[in-house]
Enzyme design. Structure first.
Site, PDB file in Angstrom:
ATOM      1  CG  HIS A 150      -7.375  38.974 -41.265  1.00 42.11           C
ATOM      2  ND1 HIS A 150      -7.743  39.197 -42.569  1.00 42.11           N
ATOM      3  CD2 HIS A 150      -6.096  39.378 -41.143  1.00 42.11           C
ATOM      4  CE1 HIS A 150      -6.701  39.715 -43.217  1.00 42.11           C
ATOM      5  NE2 HIS A 150      -5.695  39.832 -42.370  1.00 42.11           N
ATOM      6  CG  HIS A 212      -3.615  42.366 -38.889  1.00 41.18           C
ATOM      7  ND1 HIS A 212      -3.616  43.412 -39.780  1.00 41.18           N
ATOM      8  CD2 HIS A 212      -3.533  41.244 -39.644  1.00 41.18           C
ATOM      9  CE1 HIS A 212      -3.520  42.938 -41.015  1.00 41.18           C
ATOM     10  NE2 HIS A 212      -3.462  41.624 -40.963  1.00 41.18           N
TER      11      HIS A 212
HETATM   12 CO    CO Z   1      -3.850  40.648 -42.810  1.00 41.15          CO
END
Ligand code: CO
Length: 267
Positions: A150, A212
């Site tokens: 991330h 994501h």
């Molecule tokens: Co995020």
């Protein structure tokens, strides 16, 4: 004293990822027989998205409050985050705020918090070993492996660098990039091109393969990591499995929970 476990994940609205969390739940129950296991999602955005879909989830504070009303007085809270960033700090603050505050009627006698996946140098070593052990089966020695984390502007971001250095010692074609932070695709792409690789395997360094992964990593839109690699002339293969699906990573989280349990019972 009635004891319990609270697992705190970032959260996901992806149904397949929920199945992965269910399996993790089973592993925790098997490792700590007799202890009730509850869940919290730390992302307010994910919680409200799930609420729109009719699925109720709790924040750390709400989950702990419910446990307190059910007469739990000692809880080990385990973070299922990857790095000690802002999400983890907020979780730790929320959990500790429920503990032992003078004059508070709803304070637990004990709360302990287990750190995220990459908390110590020994975690970096174990996670590096897990990456190498769980790398995609079809990867050839001349293929690059790019892990997508991330990333964050929080100081916790530096742990990705340590993991990256450790992995490079074992295999110079393993790279770590992040969506936010200092090693984004803009920095990684030139390094892949310099390494003269033809094929790149993309694998998430995220607990579960949620939005994501499906969109930002492996999506077909031009700004996904897959599309950017392909636009640079690289062949790209994607693995849509989060770290929570692989034993080598789960074992690290479980050991952190074991440590939190020990602290709960110490003294
Ligand atoms: Co995020």
């Amino acid at each position: 004293m009635k004891q319990g476990i609270l697992l705190a994940a970032f959260g996901t609205s992806n149904p397949r990822a929920h199945h992965v969390l269910d399996e993790l739940d089973e592993r925790v129950r098997a490792a700590f027989p007799g202890l009730p296991v509850r869940w919290a999602f730390t992302s307010a955005i994910i919680r409200s998205r799930l609420a729109d879909e009719g699925m109720k989830t709790d924040s750390v504070t709400k989950a702990l409050r419910k446990m307190w009303f059910e007469k739990y007085r000692a809880v080990a809270v385990q973070s299922l985050h990857v790095v000690p960033g802002a999400e983890f700090e907020a979780l730790e603050a929320d959990a500790m705020a429920m503990c032992c505050a003078p004059g508070r009627a709803d304070g637990f006698q004990r709360v302990s918090v287990g750190p995220p996946l990459l908390a110590t140098e020994s975690d970096v070593e174990r996670v590096a070993e897990a990456v190498l052990r769980h790398q995609p089966r079809g990867r050839m020695p001349e293929d690059a492996l790019l892990l997508m984390g991330h990333g964050t502007w929080h100081a916790g971001d530096s742990v990705y660098d340590r993991l990256s250095e450790r992995l490079a010692d074992s295999d110079p074609l393993v790279f770590i990039g992040t969506m936010e932070g200092t090693q984004t695709m803009d920095q990684i792409l030139p390094r892949l091109l310099d390494a003269d690789v033809r094929r790149v395997w993309l694998m998430p360094l995220l607990a579960v393969a949620g939005r994501h992964v499906v969109r930002d990593m492996a999506g077909d839109q031009p700004d996904s990591w897959k599309s950017r690699l392909q636009a640079a002339g690289l062949e790209c293969r994607t693995v849509l499995e989060g770290t929570a699906e692989h034993e080598g990573f789960v074992d690290v989280w479980l050991d952190h929970l074991r440590g939190a349990m020990d602290r709960l019972n110490a003294g």
